[in-house]
Structures are given as C-alpha cells and as structure tokens.
Design a protein around this motif. Structure first.
Motif, PDB file in Angstrom:
ATOM      1  N   GLY A   1      -8.112 -61.268 -10.852  1.00 43.33           N
ATOM      2  CA  GLY A   1      -8.468 -62.418 -10.035  1.00 43.33           C
ATOM      3  C   GLY A   1      -9.330 -62.019  -8.853  1.00 43.33           C
ATOM      4  O   GLY A   1      -9.698 -60.854  -8.693  1.00 43.33           O
ATOM      5  N   ALA A   2      -9.630 -63.011  -8.041  1.00 45.00           N
ATOM      6  CA  ALA A   2     -10.588 -62.814  -6.959  1.00 45.00           C
ATOM      7  C   ALA A   2     -10.038 -61.852  -5.912  1.00 45.00           C
ATOM      8  O   ALA A   2      -8.844 -61.829  -5.627  1.00 45.00           O
ATOM      9  CB  ALA A   2     -10.909 -64.157  -6.315  1.00 45.00           C
ATOM     10  N   ALA A   3     -10.908 -61.060  -5.361  1.00 44.59           N
ATOM     11  CA  ALA A   3     -10.554 -60.165  -4.273  1.00 44.59           C
ATOM     12  C   ALA A   3     -11.789 -59.997  -3.397  1.00 44.59           C
ATOM     13  O   ALA A   3     -12.895 -60.321  -3.817  1.00 44.59           O
ATOM     14  CB  ALA A   3     -10.099 -58.818  -4.828  1.00 44.59           C
ATOM     15  N   ARG A   4     -11.554 -59.501  -2.187  1.00 40.14           N
ATOM     16  CA  ARG A   4     -12.684 -59.290  -1.271  1.00 40.14           C
ATOM     17  C   ARG A   4     -12.710 -57.830  -0.829  1.00 40.14           C
ATOM     18  O   ARG A   4     -11.666 -57.233  -0.571  1.00 40.14           O
ATOM     19  CB  ARG A   4     -12.568 -60.197  -0.048  1.00 40.14           C
ATOM     20  N   VAL A   5     -13.902 -57.282  -0.748  1.00 42.75           N
ATOM     21  CA  VAL A   5     -14.094 -55.957  -0.164  1.00 42.75           C
ATOM     22  C   VAL A   5     -15.140 -56.089   0.933  1.00 42.75           C
ATOM     23  O   VAL A   5     -15.991 -56.976   0.908  1.00 42.75           O
ATOM     24  CB  VAL A   5     -14.571 -54.913  -1.207  1.00 42.75           C
ATOM     25  N   ALA A   6     -15.060 -55.173   1.914  1.00 43.81           N
ATOM     26  CA  ALA A   6     -16.043 -55.172   3.005  1.00 43.81           C
ATOM     27  C   ALA A   6     -17.015 -54.031   2.778  1.00 43.81           C
ATOM     28  O   ALA A   6     -16.604 -52.910   2.454  1.00 43.81           O
ATOM     29  CB  ALA A   6     -15.337 -55.007   4.347  1.00 43.81           C
ATOM     30  N   VAL A   7     -18.291 -54.314   2.923  1.00 42.45           N
ATOM     31  CA  VAL A   7     -19.325 -53.282   2.804  1.00 42.45           C
ATOM     32  C   VAL A   7     -20.032 -53.139   4.155  1.00 42.45           C
ATOM     33  O   VAL A   7     -20.154 -54.101   4.913  1.00 42.45           O
ATOM     34  CB  VAL A   7     -20.359 -53.616   1.698  1.00 42.45           C
ATOM     35  N   GLY A   8     -20.474 -51.930   4.453  1.00 44.82           N
ATOM     36  CA  GLY A   8     -21.147 -51.654   5.718  1.00 44.82           C
ATOM     37  C   GLY A   8     -22.288 -52.630   5.972  1.00 44.82           C
ATOM     38  O   GLY A   8     -23.041 -52.948   5.054  1.00 44.82           O
ATOM     39  N   ASP A   9     -22.403 -53.082   7.222  1.00 44.56           N
ATOM     40  CA  ASP A   9     -23.393 -54.117   7.556  1.00 44.56           C
ATOM     41  C   ASP A   9     -24.826 -53.712   7.208  1.00 44.56           C
ATOM     42  O   ASP A   9     -25.641 -54.560   6.869  1.00 44.56           O
ATOM     43  CB  ASP A   9     -23.337 -54.447   9.056  1.00 44.56           C
ATOM     44  N   ALA A  10     -25.128 -52.429   7.329  1.00 42.78           N
ATOM     45  CA  ALA A  10     -26.506 -51.987   7.070  1.00 42.78           C
ATOM     46  C   ALA A  10     -26.582 -51.144   5.806  1.00 42.78           C
ATOM     47  O   ALA A  10     -27.504 -50.350   5.636  1.00 42.78           O
ATOM     48  CB  ALA A  10     -27.049 -51.214   8.274  1.00 42.78           C
ATOM     49  N   MET A  11     -25.622 -51.315   4.904  1.00 38.21           N
ATOM     50  CA  MET A  11     -25.667 -50.584   3.635  1.00 38.21           C
ATOM     51  C   MET A  11     -26.927 -51.001   2.871  1.00 38.21           C
ATOM     52  O   MET A  11     -27.230 -52.191   2.790  1.00 38.21           O
ATOM     53  CB  MET A  11     -24.412 -50.901   2.803  1.00 38.21           C
ATOM     54  N   PRO A  12     -27.658 -50.016   2.310  1.00 35.73           N
ATOM     55  CA  PRO A  12     -28.863 -50.387   1.552  1.00 35.73           C
ATOM     56  C   PRO A  12     -28.526 -51.315   0.391  1.00 35.73           C
ATOM     57  O   PRO A  12     -27.483 -51.160  -0.268  1.00 35.73           O
ATOM     58  CB  PRO A  12     -29.383 -49.039   1.051  1.00 35.73           C
ATOM     59  N   ALA A  13     -29.422 -52.245   0.134  1.00 37.48           N
ATOM     60  CA  ALA A  13     -29.193 -53.224  -0.933  1.00 37.48           C
ATOM     61  C   ALA A  13     -28.960 -52.549  -2.275  1.00 37.48           C
ATOM     62  O   ALA A  13     -28.189 -53.037  -3.111  1.00 37.48           O
ATOM     63  CB  ALA A  13     -30.368 -54.189  -1.016  1.00 37.48           C
ATOM     64  N   THR A  14     -29.598 -51.405  -2.491  1.00 40.23           N
ATOM     65  CA  THR A  14     -29.417 -50.724  -3.769  1.00 40.23           C
ATOM     66  C   THR A  14     -27.942 -50.360  -3.993  1.00 40.23           C
ATOM     67  O   THR A  14     -27.427 -50.458  -5.108  1.00 40.23           O
ATOM     68  CB  THR A  14     -30.346 -49.478  -3.853  1.00 40.23           C
ATOM     69  N   HIS A  15     -27.255 -49.977  -2.915  1.00 39.79           N
ATOM     70  CA  HIS A  15     -25.828 -49.658  -3.044  1.00 39.79           C
ATOM     71  C   HIS A  15     -24.968 -50.926  -3.070  1.00 39.79           C
ATOM     72  O   HIS A  15     -23.985 -50.997  -3.799  1.00 39.79           O
ATOM     73  CB  HIS A  15     -25.385 -48.747  -1.896  1.00 39.79           C
TER      74      HIS A  15
END
Ligand code: ZN
Ligand code: ZN
Ligand code: ZN
Length: 376
Positions: free
Chosen positions: A107-121
């Motif tokens: 089911g649905a879950a949320r993760v946090a990614v770094g604010d300036a993480m490159p779009a490729t990652h």
C-alpha cells in the motif's frame, strides 16, 4: 572538520525519530549539506548514486559506489553504526536502496528525498519504490538544522569575525579607478586569507550595479561619488558560512537623496534586529524592517525578503519573509539584510547575521553600519 561523533550520532537518532513522527517510511539523502549535517562527510552528488537511507524504524545504511568506498576510511561514517551497501558500475543502485530499506507493508507509503537531490536520482528512486510518494526532506530536517547547538553557533561566530576582518580592510582594495572585478579578486583572496576555505560569493556592485541585489562583479570602473555594495562570504573549515554586506561611498555620494535613504535603511536594519526574540514570528521581523522603508516611500525599492537562515548553507531555513509564520526559537541563525535599490542610480544594503538567544537577537557581525566613506 566534521562535528564530534556523539553529535552526529545524536543527529542521526533525531532524524530517524522525526522521520517516524512524520509518518514517513524513510529519509533518502544524496551528498548535500543534509548529509554533512548527519554524517560529517562532504562530497558531491555525481551521476553515480551515493544515498543515505534512514528508515523510520531500523538502522541507517549508506548505499555507495565501490569506487567511493575507500574515501570513507577515516570519516565518522564507519563509526556511526551505518551499514555500508556497495554497488559496482553495471548494478542498479536504486533497487539496492529498495533492498536495504526494511520491508513495510503493501500500500501507499511516503519517503523523503533531499530537497536538492538531482532529478536523475529522484526519478531512479521513484522507479525503484513505485508505491512510495516522495516528499521533501526539509519537512523532517529543517526543524533540526534550524536550531543550532553551541558548537554550530561558535562556528558561525568564527565565520562572522573572519568576514568582519575582510570588511575592515576594504579601503585597501576598493578605490576609484579600479574595476569591480579587480577589487573582487583581492577581496576573494582576503576571504581565504582571513580563515575561510573559499570565497563562496563576492558581490561588488558599484554605482548603478548596486541596484541589482545579486550583482557579481564586472569590468565597470569605480567612479567618484559611487555607492558600492559589497556582499561577501564563504565557508569556514567547519563548513559554516559567513555572509555580510556593507555599503561604501567613494567620497560624497553623487545623488542627494542617498543620505536620507540610507538613514531609513539603517533604522530599518536596526528595527529588524531589535524585533528578533524567541516566540516572535519570522514575518514580524521582516515587517519591522519593511514597514519603516515603506513609510519612507521606498517600499517598492526593497525588492527582496529581509533575510535567510544560514549554517551549512548560505541560504537555508528560516526565511525572514512575509507570510512565514514560523515562530523563532533559540539557536536559529539568519541574516537581516534590508536594501534599497534605485534602478540606474544606486543601491544600498546592510547585512548582519543574527542568532536568536534567550533575550533577543545577537549579531555576529560588528563592523560599523553607517555608510562607509572611502577617500577619492
Ligand atoms: Zn542574497
Ligand atoms: Zn545574505
Ligand atoms: Zn549577503
């Protein structure tokens, strides 16, 4: 110079707890100031994925390219109980992130990614974790990073003193007949000589260029009567930034309105610093400066927010801006930098870094704030 091991360990624990409290499954961070804050390591986010995985429950892991692994020797990472998950070129590092994450139910879950993480990652991680919605890591980390501990405040204080020493010497370099770029090169060298590891930015905005708040330097030659906005800063070996603006005049200002305007600007900067206290809001500090400038008829010439947080980044939270009802708390550090900009003529700005203490704001920059008259 990374923070002490016990500091980093405590930050990692707080980050994990905040991730859990936010209802997130994990925090995913590529090299960035966030990573430096938590692991004490720098580096850049290249096309190869390096990613710290902080699960809401369980132990953190660092996914790292095999060729970067030797670079971790001697860093705090290996003593922080962070599992190292290596990958080699040809592997899919994003699915490795998915594998090191503790299993969470379907089911649905949320993760946090770094604010300036490159779009490729960002997109690679999204593909590897198709059930996860991504949110910004600042939703978790800003609350931590905004509240500086005493060692961080001491580092900002050291940075402030270093940049003050550069402003104190400005008359050595800022002279009529020299190009902004020549002045800027000397100032950049002095920023390093006075204790920074680099000159992150050197703005020498002379005459009409002063009306562009983020002017760089140019080949414009400094003239008698010019106002010159000098906004400079850089990181110290601890990684904490300085950022300080003073406005100079080459003899008597060429424009008669300058003296009155500058007096308003100085009063506005003073009022905003005086408004700083625990419990007050960021926007009320902005308004303290802005209302004075507005009342003097120059509201439309103050074309940016009053300030920005500072620490491991030059610009970070909290932003001192209209609409930000964030309540200031002890340990927060930010600039107070109102400006007045008259297109085609001149600009002026006064900027100090201020720390929120129990009884109010404490400035970390101490150079005189009057318009500094240099001889022509
Ligand atoms: Zn700026
Ligand atoms: Zn600034
Ligand atoms: Zn600045």
């Amino acid at each position: 110079m990374p923070a002490p091991l016990e500091t980093l360990a405590a930050r990692l624990t707080r980050a994990r707890d905040a991730t859990y409290a936010s209802g997130l499954k994990a925090l995913l961070l590529t090299p960035s100031p966030d990573l430096r804050y938590l692991l004490g390591i720098g580096g850049e986010s290249h096309e190869r994925l390096t990613c710290l995985v902080v699960p809401a429950e369980g132990d953190p892991a660092l996914v790292v390219p095999a060729l970067e692994r030797p670079g971790l020797d001697g860093t705090p990472v290996l003593r922080l109980g962070v599992e190292i998950a290596e990958w080699t070129d040809g592997d899919d590092p994003y699915s490795l992130v998915a594998r090191v994450l503790p299993k969470f139910g379907s089911g649905a879950a949320r993760v946090a990614v770094g604010d300036a993480m490159p779009a490729t990652h960002v997109l690679g991680l999204r593909a590897a974790l198709p059930d996860c919605t991504q949110v910004l890591a600042s939703t978790v980390l800003a609350q931590l990073r905004m509240r500086k501990d005493s060692a961080e405040i001491a580092a900002l204080d050291t940075a402030g003193r270093a940049i003050d020493r550069v402003h104190a010497r400005m008359g050595e370099w800022l002279r009529v007949g020299r190009a902004e770029a020549e002045v800027g090169a000397d100032v950049a060298a002095a920023i390093v000589a006075e204790g920074h590891t680099a000159a992150a930015f050197v703005i020498v905005g002379s005459g009409p260029h002063g009306a562009s708040p983020h002017h760089d330097v140019s080949d414009r030659v400094i003239q008698p009567g010019d106002l010159v906005v000098v906004d400079i800063g850089g990181p110290t070996p601890e990684g904490y930034f300085s950022d300080c603006t003073r406005t100079y005049t080459m003899g008597e200002p060429a424009y008669s309105e300058v003296a009155d305007c500058y007096a308003v600007l100085q009063a506005a900067q003073e009022a905003a610093v005086a408004a700083v206290a625990p419990g007050t809001t960021a926007q009320s500090v902005d308004d303290a400066a802005r209302s004075l400038i507005r009342d003097a008829g120059y509201g439309h010439r103050f074309i940016h927010r009053t300030g920005h947080g500072i620490g491991l980044e030059v610009h970070e939270q909290p932003y001192i801006v209209a609409g930000n009802d964030l309540v200031l708390d002890r340990g927060m550090a930010f600039s107070i930098e109102p400006g007045i900009y008259i297109p085609g003529r001149w600009g002026a700005r006064i900027e100090d870094i201020v720390v929120v203490e129990e009884h109010g704001g404490r400035r970390l920059n101490h150079r005189p704030r009057e318009l500094a008259v240099l001889p022509v």
